[in-house]
Scaffold this motif. Structure first.
Motif, PDB file in Angstrom:
ATOM      1  N   LEU A   1       0.844  -1.205   0.000  1.00  0.00           N
ATOM      2  CA  LEU A   1       0.000   0.000   0.000  1.00  0.00           C
ATOM      3  C   LEU A   1       0.875   1.249   0.000  1.00  0.00           C
ATOM      4  O   LEU A   1       1.848   1.337   0.757  1.00  0.00           O
ATOM      5  N   VAL A   2       0.503   2.194  -0.837  1.00  0.00           N
ATOM      6  CA  VAL A   2       1.223   3.464  -0.937  1.00  0.00           C
ATOM      7  C   VAL A   2       0.280   4.600  -0.566  1.00  0.00           C
ATOM      8  O   VAL A   2      -0.897   4.594  -0.951  1.00  0.00           O
ATOM      9  N   GLY A   3       0.791   5.550   0.186  1.00  0.00           N
ATOM     10  CA  GLY A   3      -0.005   6.715   0.546  1.00  0.00           C
ATOM     11  C   GLY A   3       0.749   7.993   0.238  1.00  0.00           C
ATOM     12  O   GLY A   3       1.983   8.038   0.337  1.00  0.00           O
ATOM     13  N   VAL A   4       0.035   9.023  -0.164  1.00  0.00           N
ATOM     14  CA  VAL A   4       0.618  10.346  -0.331  1.00  0.00           C
ATOM     15  C   VAL A   4      -0.215  11.313   0.494  1.00  0.00           C
ATOM     16  O   VAL A   4      -1.450  11.318   0.407  1.00  0.00           O
ATOM     17  N   GLY A   5       0.456  12.082   1.360  1.00  0.00           N
ATOM     18  CA  GLY A   5      -0.260  12.958   2.277  1.00  0.00           C
ATOM     19  C   GLY A   5       0.242  14.379   2.236  1.00  0.00           C
ATOM     20  O   GLY A   5       1.400  14.638   1.859  1.00  0.00           O
ATOM     21  N   ALA A   6      -0.610  15.314   2.625  1.00  0.00           N
ATOM     22  CA  ALA A   6      -0.253  16.734   2.638  1.00  0.00           C
ATOM     23  C   ALA A   6      -0.783  17.385   3.911  1.00  0.00           C
ATOM     24  O   ALA A   6      -1.895  17.080   4.349  1.00  0.00           O
ATOM     25  N   PRO A   7      -0.003  18.288   4.507  1.00  0.00           N
ATOM     26  CA  PRO A   7      -0.437  18.953   5.733  1.00  0.00           C
ATOM     27  C   PRO A   7      -1.433  20.063   5.455  1.00  0.00           C
ATOM     28  O   PRO A   7      -1.445  20.648   4.363  1.00  0.00           O
ATOM     29  N   ILE A   8      -2.256  20.351   6.450  1.00  0.00           N
ATOM     30  CA  ILE A   8      -3.176  21.495   6.397  1.00  0.00           C
ATOM     31  C   ILE A   8      -2.678  22.491   7.434  1.00  0.00           C
ATOM     32  O   ILE A   8      -2.608  22.182   8.621  1.00  0.00           O
ATOM     33  N   ARG A   9      -2.343  23.705   6.969  1.00  0.00           N
ATOM     34  CA  ARG A   9      -1.762  24.711   7.868  1.00  0.00           C
ATOM     35  C   ARG A   9      -2.560  26.014   7.818  1.00  0.00           C
ATOM     36  O   ARG A   9      -3.288  26.261   6.865  1.00  0.00           O
ATOM     37  N   ASP A  10      -2.397  26.818   8.851  1.00  0.00           N
ATOM     38  CA  ASP A  10      -3.056  28.120   8.860  1.00  0.00           C
ATOM     39  C   ASP A  10      -2.058  29.207   8.480  1.00  0.00           C
ATOM     40  O   ASP A  10      -0.914  28.922   8.097  1.00  0.00           O
ATOM     41  N   HIS A  11      -2.472  30.476   8.560  1.00  0.00           N
ATOM     42  CA  HIS A  11      -1.618  31.581   8.121  1.00  0.00           C
ATOM     43  C   HIS A  11      -0.374  31.739   8.985  1.00  0.00           C
ATOM     44  O   HIS A  11       0.588  32.401   8.595  1.00  0.00           O
ATOM     45  N   ASP A  12      -0.375  31.122  10.194  1.00  0.00           N
ATOM     46  CA  ASP A  12       0.798  31.145  11.065  1.00  0.00           C
ATOM     47  C   ASP A  12       1.674  29.913  10.869  1.00  0.00           C
ATOM     48  O   ASP A  12       2.640  29.698  11.599  1.00  0.00           O
ATOM     49  N   ASP A  13       1.289  29.081   9.883  1.00  0.00           N
ATOM     50  CA  ASP A  13       1.997  27.828   9.570  1.00  0.00           C
ATOM     51  C   ASP A  13       1.829  26.757  10.648  1.00  0.00           C
ATOM     52  O   ASP A  13       2.584  25.786  10.677  1.00  0.00           O
ATOM     53  N   ASP A  14       0.858  26.926  11.534  1.00  0.00           N
ATOM     54  CA  ASP A  14       0.537  25.866  12.492  1.00  0.00           C
ATOM     55  C   ASP A  14      -0.183  24.737  11.761  1.00  0.00           C
ATOM     56  O   ASP A  14      -1.035  24.988  10.897  1.00  0.00           O
ATOM     57  N   VAL A  15       0.139  23.502  12.106  1.00  0.00           N
ATOM     58  CA  VAL A  15      -0.437  22.343  11.432  1.00  0.00           C
ATOM     59  C   VAL A  15      -1.726  21.917  12.132  1.00  0.00           C
ATOM     60  O   VAL A  15      -1.733  21.688  13.339  1.00  0.00           O
ATOM     61  N   HIS A  16      -2.809  21.800  11.359  1.00  0.00           N
ATOM     62  CA  HIS A  16      -4.098  21.392  11.914  1.00  0.00           C
ATOM     63  C   HIS A  16      -4.443  19.935  11.590  1.00  0.00           C
ATOM     64  O   HIS A  16      -5.452  19.421  12.066  1.00  0.00           O
ATOM     65  N   GLY A  17      -3.631  19.300  10.775  1.00  0.00           N
ATOM     66  CA  GLY A  17      -3.894  17.914  10.397  1.00  0.00           C
ATOM     67  C   GLY A  17      -3.318  17.652   9.022  1.00  0.00           C
ATOM     68  O   GLY A  17      -2.501  18.432   8.506  1.00  0.00           O
ATOM     69  N   ALA A  18      -3.744  16.547   8.428  1.00  0.00           N
ATOM     70  CA  ALA A  18      -3.261  16.199   7.090  1.00  0.00           C
ATOM     71  C   ALA A  18      -4.306  15.344   6.387  1.00  0.00           C
ATOM     72  O   ALA A  18      -5.118  14.669   7.038  1.00  0.00           O
ATOM     73  N   ILE A  19      -4.274  15.380   5.063  1.00  0.00           N
ATOM     74  CA  ILE A  19      -5.155  14.532   4.258  1.00  0.00           C
ATOM     75  C   ILE A  19      -4.288  13.640   3.380  1.00  0.00           C
ATOM     76  O   ILE A  19      -3.131  13.965   3.096  1.00  0.00           O
ATOM     77  N   ALA A  20      -4.854  12.516   2.948  1.00  0.00           N
ATOM     78  CA  ALA A  20      -4.053  11.573   2.157  1.00  0.00           C
ATOM     79  C   ALA A  20      -4.922  10.784   1.201  1.00  0.00           C
ATOM     80  O   ALA A  20      -6.135  10.634   1.392  1.00  0.00           O
ATOM     81  N   ILE A  21      -4.266  10.274   0.172  1.00  0.00           N
ATOM     82  CA  ILE A  21      -4.848   9.301  -0.748  1.00  0.00           C
ATOM     83  C   ILE A  21      -4.035   8.025  -0.601  1.00  0.00           C
ATOM     84  O   ILE A  21      -2.799   8.061  -0.609  1.00  0.00           O
ATOM     85  N   ILE A  22      -4.718   6.890  -0.462  1.00  0.00           N
ATOM     86  CA  ILE A  22      -4.043   5.609  -0.217  1.00  0.00           C
ATOM     87  C   ILE A  22      -4.545   4.572  -1.208  1.00  0.00           C
ATOM     88  O   ILE A  22      -5.753   4.474  -1.475  1.00  0.00           O
ATOM     89  N   GLY A  23      -3.632   3.781  -1.749  1.00  0.00           N
ATOM     90  CA  GLY A  23      -4.030   2.736  -2.689  1.00  0.00           C
ATOM     91  C   GLY A  23      -2.919   1.723  -2.891  1.00  0.00           C
ATOM     92  O   GLY A  23      -1.806   1.878  -2.366  1.00  0.00           O
TER      93      GLY A  23
END
Length: 251
Positions: free
Chosen positions: A199-221
């Motif tokens: 299984l391979v996944g690619v993920g990206a962070p979700i950040r706000d204007h202060d660059d704080d990380v609120h989580g991440a989303i990914a596609i897996i297959g």
């Protein structure tokens, strides 16, 4: 995870009982008492209290978790202000990619899945909403970890046990730090069979204007499909993150 300095034993016992019921779906008092190492009388007292408040349900002497937990989960999930924005984009990603997509946040040094969606070709895994994973071996986990402050990364890695799940899992701290640096440069994290072989996944962070990380989303297959479309899926993720971060500024 921090240890409580003065843990309340009765609370710990109730929580252990809840976790054991969750593991078995439903269970009788005798089996439960044997598994948690307590007398039937003690276990029954805890069960009676939990049942009275709707946290467990007794059906002919078999106990299962009550729907009260659904109410709690709803309120816990609503504390994530970007939840509705993210889930809409995660659904779109699943439809466009045809794969499994998810939204994960970090809590107590672990990644917690808050939402998942399945495209028409999505693989079936044990992943569910609420599932917890270490940060070092998943695409979403590494995406979250990479964009924390250096001080936070140092603290997390100092506490983290880099356990191996597959032959591909990164278990060396220096190698992981190098990987996190690469993730910061490209803005995307990859999981190439580090959690589940094939299984391979690619993920990206979700950040706000202060660059704080609120989580991440990914596609897996599966590797066979993901490798052929990795650039396409990466572009999809970047677009989804851009939409989420723009819409989140109005919250």
């Amino acid at each position: 995870m921090n240890d409580a300095r003065n843990p309340v034993k009765s609370v710990q016992t109730s929580l252990e009982i809840v976790e054991t019921i969750k593991k078995h779906d439903e269970i009788g008092v005798t089996e439960l008492a044997e598994e948690v190492g307590l007398t039937k009388g003690t276990v029954h007292c805890h069960l009676a209290t939990l049942e009275n408040d709707g946290y467990v349900v007794n059906t002919n002497g078999r106990y299962r978790l009550g729907l009260r937990f659904v109410d709690i989960a709803h309120h816990v999930r609503r504390r994530v202000p970007i939840y509705d924005i993210v889930t809409e984009e995660v659904e779109k990603l699943a439809e466009k990619s045809g794969e499994l997509t998810l939204f994960t946040v970090e809590e107590q040094r672990e990644g917690v899945c808050l939402y998942k969606a399945s495209g028409e070709n999505a693989v079936q895994t044990e992943l569910y909403v609420g599932y917890r994973n270490e940060l070092h071996h998943t695409a979403v986990g590494k995406a979250i970890l990479a964009f924390k402050s250096q001080e936070e990364i140092d603290e997390i890695l100092a506490e983290m046990d880099l356990q191996s799940l597959t032959d591909e899992t990164i278990t060396d701290e220096r190698e992981l730090r190098e990987e996190l640096e690469e993730i910061r440069k490209r803005g995307l994290a990859y999981n190439r069979g580090e959690t589940i072989p094939g299984l391979v996944g690619v993920g990206a962070p979700i950040r706000d204007h202060d660059d704080d990380v609120h989580g991440a989303i990914a596609i897996i297959g599966p590797t066979s499909r993901m490798n052929d479309r990795l650039d396409e899926f990466s572009e999809m993720l970047n677009h989804a993150v851009n939409v989420i971060e723009i819409n989140a500024t109005s919250l």
